[in-house]
Design a protein around this motif. Structure first.
Motif, mmCIF file in Angstrom:
data_model
loop_
_atom_site.group_PDB
_atom_site.id
_atom_site.type_symbol
_atom_site.label_atom_id
_atom_site.label_comp_id
_atom_site.label_asym_id
_atom_site.label_seq_id
_atom_site.Cartn_x
_atom_site.Cartn_y
_atom_site.Cartn_z
ATOM 1 N N ILE A 356 0.834 -1.206 0.000
ATOM 2 C CA ILE A 356 0.000 0.000 0.000
ATOM 3 C C ILE A 356 0.867 1.253 0.000
ATOM 4 O O ILE A 356 0.630 2.208 -0.759
ATOM 5 C CB ILE A 356 -0.936 -0.012 1.219
ATOM 6 N N GLU A 357 1.896 1.282 0.849
ATOM 7 C CA GLU A 357 2.786 2.443 0.900
ATOM 8 C C GLU A 357 3.583 2.596 -0.392
ATOM 9 O O GLU A 357 3.857 3.718 -0.839
ATOM 10 C CB GLU A 357 3.740 2.325 2.085
ATOM 11 N N LEU A 358 3.933 1.477 -1.009
ATOM 12 C CA LEU A 358 4.657 1.530 -2.283
ATOM 13 C C LEU A 358 3.782 2.140 -3.366
ATOM 14 O O LEU A 358 4.238 2.991 -4.155
ATOM 15 C CB LEU A 358 5.096 0.118 -2.671
ATOM 16 N N LEU A 359 2.507 1.737 -3.431
ATOM 17 C CA LEU A 359 1.583 2.311 -4.402
ATOM 18 C C LEU A 359 1.347 3.793 -4.130
ATOM 19 O O LEU A 359 1.271 4.603 -5.055
ATOM 20 C CB LEU A 359 0.259 1.544 -4.372
ATOM 21 N N ARG A 360 1.228 4.149 -2.863
ATOM 22 C CA ARG A 360 0.978 5.544 -2.526
ATOM 23 C C ARG A 360 2.184 6.420 -2.886
ATOM 24 O O ARG A 360 2.027 7.508 -3.427
ATOM 25 C CB ARG A 360 0.671 5.653 -1.031
ATOM 26 N N GLU A 361 3.383 5.942 -2.600
ATOM 27 C CA GLU A 361 4.568 6.730 -2.915
ATOM 28 C C GLU A 361 4.776 6.830 -4.422
ATOM 29 O O GLU A 361 5.154 7.888 -4.933
ATOM 30 C CB GLU A 361 5.789 6.082 -2.260
ATOM 31 N N ALA A 362 4.510 5.745 -5.144
ATOM 32 C CA ALA A 362 4.642 5.790 -6.606
ATOM 33 C C ALA A 362 3.622 6.740 -7.212
ATOM 34 O O ALA A 362 3.935 7.501 -8.135
ATOM 35 C CB ALA A 362 4.473 4.390 -7.182
ATOM 36 N N GLY A 363 2.390 6.727 -6.703
ATOM 37 C CA GLY A 363 1.369 7.642 -7.216
ATOM 38 C C GLY A 363 1.677 9.093 -6.931
ATOM 39 O O GLY A 363 1.331 9.976 -7.718
ATOM 40 N N ALA A 364 2.350 9.359 -5.806
ATOM 41 C CA ALA A 364 2.685 10.746 -5.462
ATOM 42 C C ALA A 364 3.843 11.268 -6.298
ATOM 43 O O ALA A 364 3.923 12.475 -6.570
ATOM 44 C CB ALA A 364 3.023 10.853 -3.974
ATOM 45 N N ARG A 365 4.750 10.411 -6.718
ATOM 46 C CA ARG A 365 5.941 10.868 -7.444
ATOM 47 C C ARG A 365 5.727 10.912 -8.954
ATOM 48 O O ARG A 365 6.440 11.628 -9.657
ATOM 49 C CB ARG A 365 7.128 9.939 -7.139
ATOM 50 N N LEU A 366 4.756 10.175 -9.451
ATOM 51 C CA LEU A 366 4.489 10.192 -10.884
ATOM 52 C C LEU A 366 3.645 11.407 -11.259
ATOM 53 O O LEU A 366 3.050 12.045 -10.379
ATOM 54 C CB LEU A 366 3.758 8.909 -11.288
ATOM 55 N N PRO A 367 3.589 11.773 -12.530
ATOM 56 C CA PRO A 367 2.676 12.848 -12.951
ATOM 57 C C PRO A 367 1.244 12.554 -12.533
ATOM 58 O O PRO A 367 0.859 11.399 -12.338
ATOM 59 C CB PRO A 367 2.842 12.863 -14.482
ATOM 60 N N THR A 368 0.433 13.610 -12.421
ATOM 61 C CA THR A 368 -0.895 13.492 -11.805
ATOM 62 C C THR A 368 -1.762 12.442 -12.483
ATOM 63 O O THR A 368 -2.327 11.562 -11.823
ATOM 64 C CB THR A 368 -1.596 14.857 -11.850
ATOM 65 N N LYS A 369 -1.886 12.505 -13.795
ATOM 66 C CA LYS A 369 -2.769 11.572 -14.495
ATOM 67 C C LYS A 369 -2.270 10.138 -14.390
ATOM 68 O O LYS A 369 -3.035 9.205 -14.157
ATOM 69 C CB LYS A 369 -2.908 11.989 -15.961
ATOM 70 N N ILE A 370 -0.971 9.951 -14.552
ATOM 71 C CA ILE A 370 -0.407 8.601 -14.458
ATOM 72 C C ILE A 370 -0.474 8.097 -13.028
ATOM 73 O O ILE A 370 -0.757 6.932 -12.770
ATOM 74 C CB ILE A 370 1.037 8.585 -14.986
ATOM 75 N N GLY A 371 -0.223 8.992 -12.045
ATOM 76 C CA GLY A 371 -0.240 8.588 -10.652
ATOM 77 C C GLY A 371 -1.593 8.092 -10.196
ATOM 78 O O GLY A 371 -1.702 7.104 -9.465
ATOM 79 N N GLN A 372 -2.659 8.762 -10.625
ATOM 80 C CA GLN A 372 -4.000 8.308 -10.268
ATOM 81 C C GLN A 372 -4.293 6.936 -10.870
ATOM 82 O O GLN A 372 -4.894 6.067 -10.232
ATOM 83 C CB GLN A 372 -5.031 9.325 -10.732
ATOM 84 N N THR A 373 -3.871 6.731 -12.105
ATOM 85 C CA THR A 373 -4.100 5.439 -12.758
ATOM 86 C C THR A 373 -3.336 4.322 -12.060
ATOM 87 O O THR A 373 -3.872 3.228 -11.831
ATOM 88 C CB THR A 373 -3.686 5.515 -14.244
ATOM 89 N N ILE A 374 -2.086 4.596 -11.713
ATOM 90 C CA ILE A 374 -1.268 3.588 -11.037
ATOM 91 C C ILE A 374 -1.883 3.233 -9.685
ATOM 92 O O ILE A 374 -1.940 2.061 -9.284
ATOM 93 C CB ILE A 374 0.172 4.093 -10.864
ATOM 94 N N GLY A 375 -2.357 4.240 -8.953
ATOM 95 C CA GLY A 375 -2.922 3.966 -7.637
ATOM 96 C C GLY A 375 -4.174 3.115 -7.696
ATOM 97 O O GLY A 375 -4.348 2.172 -6.911
#
Length: 508
Positions: A356-375
């Motif tokens: 969960i923390e890995l997904l949250r950190e990846a979503g925060a560091r990626l661009p907004t549109k990509i981060g939401q999709t990844i999360g």
């Protein structure tokens, strides 16, 4: 109110200059060529250093990327055309610049040029005219991204110090609003402003904050979060003792309650202190809603924090040591969901929390549109695959997802990070000692919080030391007619916010 740190006493602003200037050079040389060479040596002759000869005896020196070109052309170069150049005083009188000075100190001149000033040197005089015309580069005012609210002001601080101070003065139109300026950082020379309301703020707290800032001897100051950690009462503690906010309305509300505010040039986050632990979980929107709705939101928020911290550890402790606390109707489906899981509950919980923390950190560091999709996609795919592969049980997946969702209810981003990470040691203790480990972690956190202070004020105020009225207004949002006094944590000079007697309605 402004405080300028003198060059003769402060090491912060003159360290860089003294490293690059010879000790025997303290005054301005009247010779043109020697003055130009000394400026080049002091600034290491950068590519954007501009030197213009206005006349045979007048030289204009500035750094191109730091000054306002429009002001330079319209108010300096245009004013000096076809005018006799006699003395620095006559040049100063002919310029229509609000901030213009004359100095004979070389250290002052070098500091001024790197802060966006234009130097005018008249050959034969050991004085230089300093015309301050810095270029103000800042983004436009936007809505706060980390502290959004539905009802209330929709504007946030930006990275420009003067703009942020003007926002505060727009809310608090009073001559009692004090502003003290400091400069920190031997390399960065960052401007820092302390704001408070005279007659409300406690004088002892003002002196304490002022002393902590002036005692700092640091190489660079880039963001207000760095300053907040360095002037904290306990920088080792994971719990923040000062609030970082990007909302001018919350900042001004703190000042009106007797708190102190700090603004840092180049940072969009403002510092509010002192701050109690319970105030980190209160939103500025609570004061804009009706007290019944705001109370419900606060109770929901506090419940979510307890779930976020203790829900997963309680699950791990129950499955590891305390089967008797699990209801019989729930025990059968729980055992069936864990029938194919080869790991112990503590490892299973830590693995899911890490994902969960890995997904949250990846979503925060990626661009907004990509981060939401990844999360979203990553959580669904990984969670479904983990349950089908027998790595984890579906019940624990629900608990971990609920804990992660509850952690987002914290209005403060800094405190939200603390809530996220203290779950890990509590889960480990629950896996080793069950509920005894959870109680041990709870007692350790409570003792740690009892020992903390914020600018000398108790961190657990109003619960310790106990203040009954403050307790009620902390857990629930009391109606405004019942909140006539300012919080005790600030020890305000003026405790009354408004008249206790309600206004009688006028007869129509």
């Amino acid at each position: 109110m402004k405080i300028q740190l003198p060059f003769t006493k402060s090491k912060k602003r003159t360290t860089v200059v003294k490293e690059t200037i010879k000790k025997d050079i303290g005054m301005i040389t009247p010779l043109k060529n020697e003055f130009i060479q000394s400026i080049k040596d002091a600034t290491h002759n950068p590519a954007d250093l501009m030197i213009k000869n206005i006349s045979p005896n007048l030289t204009l020196v500035y750094i191109d990327n730091l000054v306002n070109d429009v002001t330079l052309n319209n108010h300096i170069l245009a004013s000096l055309q076809d005018k006799p150049i006699d003395t620095p005083e006559t040049i100063k009188a002919s310029l229509s610049i609000p901030e213009i000075n004359i100095s004979a100190r070389f250290e002052v001149v070098v500091t001024a040029i790197v802060n966006g000033s234009v130097l005018l040197h008249v050959e034969g005089f050991s004085e230089v005219i300093l015309a301050s015309i810095p270029k103000q580069e800042s983004r436009s005012l936007t809505t706060p991204e980390n502290e959004s609210q539905v009802i209330g002001a929709q504007i946030g601080f930006n990275e420009n110090l003067s703009t942020n101070v003007s926002l505060v003065r727009r809310y608090i139109i009073s001559p009692d609003l004090c502003n003290e300026n400091f400069v920190l950082g031997n390399r960065t020379n960052t401007s820092v402003a302390i704001l408070y309301i005279n007659g409300i703020a406690n004088e002892q707290m003002i002196n304490t904050l002022r002393q902590r800032i002036t005692d700092l001897d640091i190489d660079a100051l880039i963001d207000s979060a760095v300053l907040a950690e360095m002037i904290d009462d306990n920088s080792i503690s994971p719990f923040p003792q000062m609030l970082l906010t990007e909302r001018p309305d919350r900042f001004c509300d703190g000042l009106l309650n007797g708190k102190l505010g700090v603004l840092v040039d180049g940072s969009s986050m403002a510092i509010i202190c002192p701050q109690s632990f319970i105030e980190f979980f209160q939103s500025q929107e609570d004061k804009n809603l009706r007290w019944q709705i705001a109370t419900f939101a606060r109770l929901l928020r506090f419940s979510a924090i307890l779930l976020s911290v203790f829900l997963t550890p309680i699950y791990v402790g129950a499955l590891t040591f305390h089967y008797e606390v699990i209801p019989l109707a729930f025990l059968v489906p729980l055992s069936e969901s864990r029938a194919l899981v080869p790991f112990p509950p503590v490892f299973e919980a830590l693995l899911l929390e890490f994902i969960i923390e890995l997904l949250r950190e990846a979503g925060a560091r990626l661009p907004t549109k990509i981060g939401q999709t990844i999360g979203i996609v990553g959580g669904i795919v990984i969670g479904t695959a983990a349950v089908q592969a027998g790595i984890t049980s579906n019940i624990l997946l629900i608990f971990v997802a609920l804990s992660a969702l509850a952690s987002f209810t914290t209005p403060s981003y800094m405190m939200g990070n603390v809530i996220r990470y203290i779950r890990f040691p509590i889960i480990i203790l629950a896996g080793f000692w069950g509920y005894y480990g959870i109680m041990l972690a709870f007692c350790f956190i409570l003792i740690h919080l009892l020992r903390q202070t914020s600018l000398g004020a108790p961190y657990l105020s109003p619960f310790y030391p106990p203040r009954l009225k403050g307790m009620a207004d902390s857990i629930i949002r009391l109606p405004l007619p019942l909140t006539t006094k300012r919080p005790d944590i600030t020890r305000p000079t003026d405790q009354e916010k408004y008249n206790k007697e309600p206004v009688n309605p006028k007869n129509s």
